[in-house]
Design an enzyme around this catalytic site. Structure first.
Site, PDB file in Angstrom:
ATOM      1  N   GLU A 123      -6.648  -5.511  12.393  1.00 58.28           N
ATOM      2  CA  GLU A 123      -7.911  -4.920  11.949  1.00 58.28           C
ATOM      3  C   GLU A 123      -9.081  -5.807  12.407  1.00 58.28           C
ATOM      4  OE1 GLU A 123      -6.662  -2.309   8.057  1.00 58.28           O
ATOM      5  OE2 GLU A 123      -6.818  -4.458   7.740  1.00 58.28           O
ATOM      6  N   GLU A 125       0.650  -2.217  11.078  1.00 62.77           N
ATOM      7  CA  GLU A 125       0.470  -2.288   9.622  1.00 62.77           C
ATOM      8  C   GLU A 125       1.655  -1.654   8.901  1.00 62.77           C
ATOM      9  OE1 GLU A 125      -3.489  -1.535   7.600  1.00 62.77           O
ATOM     10  OE2 GLU A 125      -2.401   0.226   6.954  1.00 62.77           O
ATOM     11  N   GLU A 126       2.267  -0.676   9.528  1.00 62.55           N
ATOM     12  CA  GLU A 126       3.326   0.070   8.858  1.00 62.55           C
ATOM     13  C   GLU A 126       4.735  -0.448   9.160  1.00 62.55           C
ATOM     14  OE1 GLU A 126       2.071   1.811   6.674  1.00 62.55           O
ATOM     15  OE2 GLU A 126       0.064   2.119   7.482  1.00 62.55           O
ATOM     16  N   ASP A 182      -0.063   8.194   7.730  1.00 59.50           N
ATOM     17  CA  ASP A 182       0.161   6.793   8.142  1.00 59.50           C
ATOM     18  C   ASP A 182       1.474   6.701   8.894  1.00 59.50           C
ATOM     19  OD1 ASP A 182      -1.987   5.325   6.994  1.00 59.50           O
ATOM     20  OD2 ASP A 182      -1.024   5.337   5.029  1.00 59.50           O
ATOM     21  N   LEU A 227      -3.381   4.123  11.382  1.00 60.56           N
ATOM     22  CA  LEU A 227      -4.353   4.955  10.653  1.00 60.56           C
ATOM     23  C   LEU A 227      -5.019   4.087   9.605  1.00 60.56           C
ATOM     24  CD1 LEU A 227      -4.937   7.859  11.254  1.00 60.56           C
ATOM     25  CD2 LEU A 227      -3.617   8.487   9.266  1.00 60.56           C
ATOM     26  N   ASP A 228      -6.300   3.861   9.798  1.00 64.53           N
ATOM     27  CA  ASP A 228      -7.036   3.028   8.854  1.00 64.53           C
ATOM     28  C   ASP A 228      -7.921   3.914   7.973  1.00 64.53           C
ATOM     29  OD1 ASP A 228      -8.047   0.260   8.031  1.00 64.53           O
ATOM     30  OD2 ASP A 228      -9.869   1.412   8.421  1.00 64.53           O
ATOM     31  N   ASP A 237       0.856  -1.190   0.000  1.00 63.32           N
ATOM     32  CA  ASP A 237       0.000   0.000   0.000  1.00 63.32           C
ATOM     33  C   ASP A 237       0.889   1.237   0.000  1.00 63.32           C
ATOM     34  OD1 ASP A 237      -2.153  -1.728   0.493  1.00 63.32           O
ATOM     35  OD2 ASP A 237      -2.004  -1.482   2.673  1.00 63.32           O
ATOM     36  N   ASP A 269      -3.217  -0.856  13.887  1.00 64.79           N
ATOM     37  CA  ASP A 269      -3.290  -0.175  12.593  1.00 64.79           C
ATOM     38  C   ASP A 269      -3.380   1.303  12.952  1.00 64.79           C
ATOM     39  OD1 ASP A 269      -3.808   0.945  10.184  1.00 64.79           O
ATOM     40  OD2 ASP A 269      -5.533  -0.310   9.678  1.00 64.79           O
TER      41      ASP A 269
HETATM   42  P1  AHG Z   1      -5.770   1.018   5.274  1.00 65.19           P
HETATM   43  O1  AHG Z   1      -6.008   2.468   5.011  1.00 65.19           O
HETATM   44  O2  AHG Z   1      -5.317   0.776   6.684  1.00 65.19           O
HETATM   45  O3  AHG Z   1      -4.830   0.394   4.276  1.00 65.19           O
HETATM   46  O4  AHG Z   1      -7.150   0.204   5.124  1.00 65.19           O
HETATM   47  C1  AHG Z   1      -8.203   0.610   4.314  1.00 65.19           C
HETATM   48  C2  AHG Z   1      -9.217  -0.490   4.290  1.00 65.19           C
HETATM   49  C3  AHG Z   1     -10.500  -0.227   5.051  1.00 65.19           C
HETATM   50  O5  AHG Z   1     -10.486   0.834   5.913  1.00 65.19           O
HETATM   51  C4  AHG Z   1     -11.526  -0.014   3.990  1.00 65.19           C
HETATM   52  O6  AHG Z   1     -12.783  -0.464   4.384  1.00 65.19           O
HETATM   53  C5  AHG Z   1     -10.987  -0.774   2.832  1.00 65.19           C
HETATM   54  O7  AHG Z   1      -9.595  -0.714   2.950  1.00 65.19           O
HETATM   55  C6  AHG Z   1     -11.412  -0.195   1.505  1.00 65.19           C
HETATM   56  O8  AHG Z   1     -10.902  -0.968   0.477  1.00 65.19           O
HETATM   57  P2  AHG Z   1     -11.520  -0.904  -1.008  1.00 65.19           P
HETATM   58  O9  AHG Z   1     -11.182   0.443  -1.552  1.00 65.19           O
HETATM   59  O10 AHG Z   1     -10.842  -2.016  -1.728  1.00 65.19           O
HETATM   60  O11 AHG Z   1     -13.006  -1.126  -0.905  1.00 65.19           O
HETATM   61 MN    MN Z   2      -6.145  -0.548   7.768  1.00 68.67          MN
HETATM   62 MN    MN Z   3      -3.534   1.744   8.074  1.00 70.61          MN
END
Ligand code: AHG
Ligand code: MN
Ligand code: MN
Length: 337
Positions: free
Chosen positions: A278, A100-101, A77, A121-122, A71, A119
């Site tokens: 998560e 996560e990081e 983050d 920052l989600d 990611d 995590d």
């Molecule tokens: P993060 O920002 O920690 O990588 O996680 C994001 C997650 C979650 O929060 C969200 O519901 C989902 O990714 C969205 O993913 P899509 O765009 O694939 O739906």
């Molecule tokens: Mn996340």
């Molecule tokens: Mn995150």
């Protein structure tokens, strides 16, 4: 005219006081877990301040690096990760942290008793567009004795071993919601006082709900069972609500009744969400609130983790809704398409 007493709503117990007064409920009533919760709450206030000012002080946008899952890391983050890890290190109650990081387990204080999975920052892709984001955390007691180096076995514990878990939602107001296995309590942050106050005591998720949250753009790559579940939600004329921030989608469904789903897709054969920092944390919260969390065929908290960053398909929310999804997974292949 509204009575004065109703206008001046009573302010709930401050988080610190609440943690202290409930300390004796912990199995190991030594105050260490209380200190950990306070460290997490304090760093969330710092992160909250940075999120609020992100657009003003060049904190929005990408950091230019990637985490282990590939990611794109946002500046926030990275910053949130630093804030939480620094506070947990200084607090001294964590023997190991996974994040996560961070690619691997961070060994912190070998004399401490608790492992923290976080995590920081989600939903970070939502930072730049002023949409709610969150922090998710999960706490385990180590298996090996304090004083020895932390092992993988201390970290790779199933969710049923969690001693505390929760999340912070940086939304229209900032909230911290957590459980230590004796129900779920929610606290709202008052920025003018710099403190969280109990606003949602003993939270319960409605047994059934009218909201389903799933990224339907991936419909064509869902399995027959997931397609059938989405069809069922459409036939029942439920409301589709998907923010793309797990914490925000989960929190809304916790209050109103609903289900959040991140299933297996072609792009993500095990789903996208990570078991250790998560899914397990929210699974503990939802079960304590009377709901359920499942892969479709297995209770999330019973999965024996094999990798700190492992992903699992995720169905979480109101009990009856998760059970409907599970029932569709039990049907023989071919009969659900
Ligand atoms: P993060 O920002 O920690 O990588 O996680 C994001 C997650 C979650 O929060 C969200 O519901 C989902 O990714 C969205 O993913 P899509 O765009 O694939 O739906
Ligand atoms: Mn996340
Ligand atoms: Mn995150």
């Amino acid at each position: 005219m509204m009575e004065n007493s109703r206008i001046a709503m009573s302010i709930g117990t401050a988080l610190d006081r609440f943690i202290k007064s409930h300390q004796e409920q912990f199995k190991y009533a030594t105050g260490e877990l209380s200190q950990l919760l306070r460290d997490i709450a304090l760093s969330s206030k710092v992160v909250n301040r940075e999120i609020n000012r992100a657009g003003l002080i060049d904190l929005a946008g990408s950091s230019g690096s990637m985490n282990q899952a590939g990611d794109n890391q946002q500046k926030l983050d990275v910053l949130a990760n630093i804030r939480f890890i620094r506070a947990l290190k200084k607090g001294g109650e964590a023997c190991a942290i996974i994040s996560e990081e961070e690619d691997s387990i961070l060994e912190v204080n070998k004399d401490a008793n608790y492992v923290v999975a976080i995590d920081p920052l989600d939903g970070s892709s939502n930072i730049d567009v002023n949409v709610s984001i969150g922090t998710i955390f999960s706490i385990y007691r180590r298996i090996t004795p304090a004083g020895e180096p932390t092992t993988e076995a201390d970290v790779l514990q199933p969710g049923i071993n969690q001693v505390a878990a929760g999340y912070v939602l940086y939304g229209s107001s900032t909230m911290l919601v957590y459980t230590t296995g004796k129900g779920v309590n929610g606290f709202t942050y008052d920025p003018s006082l710099g403190e969280y106050f109990l606003s949602h005591p003993n939270m319960q998720i409605p047994e059934d709900g009218k909201i389903y949250s799933i990224n339907e753009g991936s419909y064509n790559s869902f399995t027959p069972a997931v397609k059938a579940f989405v069809e069922q939600c459409r036939e029942r004329q439920l409301s589709g609500r998907y923010i793309g921030s797990l914490v925000a989608d989960f929190h809304r469904n916790l209050l109103k009744g609903g289900i959040y789903v991140y299933p297996t897709t072609e792009k993500s054969p095990n789903g996208k969400l990570r078991l250790m920092y998560e899914c397990n944390a929210l699974a503990f919260v939802v079960e304590q609130a009377g709901g359920k969390a499942s892969t479709g065929s297995q209770r999330i908290m019973e999965i024996q983790p094999t990798d700190i960053h492992q992903k699992v398909p995720f169905f979480i929310g109101s009990k009856k809704m998760v059970e409907r999804a599970e029932a569709l997974h039990k049907q023989p292949a071919g009969s659900t398409a």
